[in-house]
Design a protein around this motif. Structure first.
Motif, PDB file in Angstrom:
ATOM      1  N   LYS A  51     -16.939   0.335   6.941  1.00  0.00           N
ATOM      2  CA  LYS A  51     -15.688   0.996   7.321  1.00  0.00           C
ATOM      3  C   LYS A  51     -14.566   0.361   6.519  1.00  0.00           C
ATOM      4  O   LYS A  51     -14.466  -0.864   6.460  1.00  0.00           O
ATOM      5  CB  LYS A  51     -15.379   0.809   8.808  1.00  0.00           C
ATOM      6  N   GLU A  52     -13.731   1.203   5.899  1.00  0.00           N
ATOM      7  CA  GLU A  52     -12.583   0.709   5.135  1.00  0.00           C
ATOM      8  C   GLU A  52     -11.322   1.404   5.615  1.00  0.00           C
ATOM      9  O   GLU A  52     -11.351   2.590   5.949  1.00  0.00           O
ATOM     10  CB  GLU A  52     -12.753   1.009   3.644  1.00  0.00           C
ATOM     11  N   GLN A  53     -10.224   0.670   5.609  1.00  0.00           N
ATOM     12  CA  GLN A  53      -8.922   1.233   5.958  1.00  0.00           C
ATOM     13  C   GLN A  53      -8.067   1.222   4.690  1.00  0.00           C
ATOM     14  O   GLN A  53      -7.833   0.163   4.106  1.00  0.00           O
ATOM     15  CB  GLN A  53      -8.253   0.390   7.051  1.00  0.00           C
ATOM     16  N   THR A  55      -4.428   2.605   2.668  1.00  0.00           N
ATOM     17  CA  THR A  55      -3.084   3.149   2.830  1.00  0.00           C
ATOM     18  C   THR A  55      -2.699   3.781   1.506  1.00  0.00           C
ATOM     19  O   THR A  55      -2.726   3.121   0.468  1.00  0.00           O
ATOM     20  CB  THR A  55      -2.075   2.062   3.228  1.00  0.00           C
ATOM     21  N   SER A  68      -2.307   6.545   6.199  1.00  0.00           N
ATOM     22  CA  SER A  68      -3.485   5.719   6.436  1.00  0.00           C
ATOM     23  C   SER A  68      -4.735   6.590   6.480  1.00  0.00           C
ATOM     24  O   SER A  68      -4.749   7.629   7.132  1.00  0.00           O
ATOM     25  CB  SER A  68      -3.316   4.970   7.758  1.00  0.00           C
ATOM     26  N   GLU A  70      -9.046   6.234   6.884  1.00  0.00           N
ATOM     27  CA  GLU A  70     -10.196   5.400   7.169  1.00  0.00           C
ATOM     28  C   GLU A  70     -11.412   6.047   6.516  1.00  0.00           C
ATOM     29  O   GLU A  70     -11.589   7.264   6.585  1.00  0.00           O
ATOM     30  CB  GLU A  70     -10.412   5.270   8.678  1.00  0.00           C
ATOM     31  N   TRP A  72     -15.598   5.947   6.182  1.00  0.00           N
ATOM     32  CA  TRP A  72     -16.881   5.474   6.691  1.00  0.00           C
ATOM     33  C   TRP A  72     -17.947   5.803   5.655  1.00  0.00           C
ATOM     34  O   TRP A  72     -18.008   6.925   5.166  1.00  0.00           O
ATOM     35  CB  TRP A  72     -17.237   6.155   8.001  1.00  0.00           C
ATOM     36  N   GLU A  89     -13.973  10.578   5.011  1.00  0.00           N
ATOM     37  CA  GLU A  89     -12.582  10.155   5.164  1.00  0.00           C
ATOM     38  C   GLU A  89     -11.997  10.751   6.436  1.00  0.00           C
ATOM     39  O   GLU A  89     -12.188  11.930   6.725  1.00  0.00           O
ATOM     40  CB  GLU A  89     -11.744  10.621   3.972  1.00  0.00           C
TER      41      GLU A  89
END
Length: 106
Positions: A51-53, A55, A68, A70, A72, A89
């Motif tokens: 999982k990446e966040q 911006t 933002s 996210e 997966w 996304e």
């Protein structure tokens, strides 16, 4: 009555290709698609490998908040066979894009 039928069919003609671009059919026949919420994706695929966040669109001129997203990541099989790497996304809590790359394709 026929006019309504043709208007409906024309509407389908424009929306189906867009849906096909943002969907992925799994080996068990279940469909991933844009607009789904995270719990639906978890139900179909389980926990992601990563999982990446992110911006996006942050301005350097003033204090502005970027959008933002996210992401997966999964490794899974498709209904057409083969293994795929999926990047799903999420924007505002809903699937906004599905990217795929088939593994070991000759």
């Amino acid at each position: 009555m026929r006019l309504k039928h043709w208007v409906f069919m024309l509407g389908l003609g424009f929306s189906l290709p867009a849906m096909a671009e943002c969907s992925f059919r799994l080996a068990d026949g279940k469909l991933l698609r844009c607009g789904m919420v995270g719990i639906e994706v978890l139900d179909r695929l389980g926990q992601p490998l990563l999982k990446e966040q992110l911006t996006l669109g942050v301005s350097t001129n003033s204090v502005e908040r970027g959008q933002s997203v996210e992401v997966w990541s999964y490794k899974t099989k498709a209904d057409m066979g083969g293994e795929f790497l999926l990047s799903i996304e999420f924007t505002d809590g809903k699937v906004s894009n599905i990217s795929r790359k088939q593994q070991d394709r000759l």
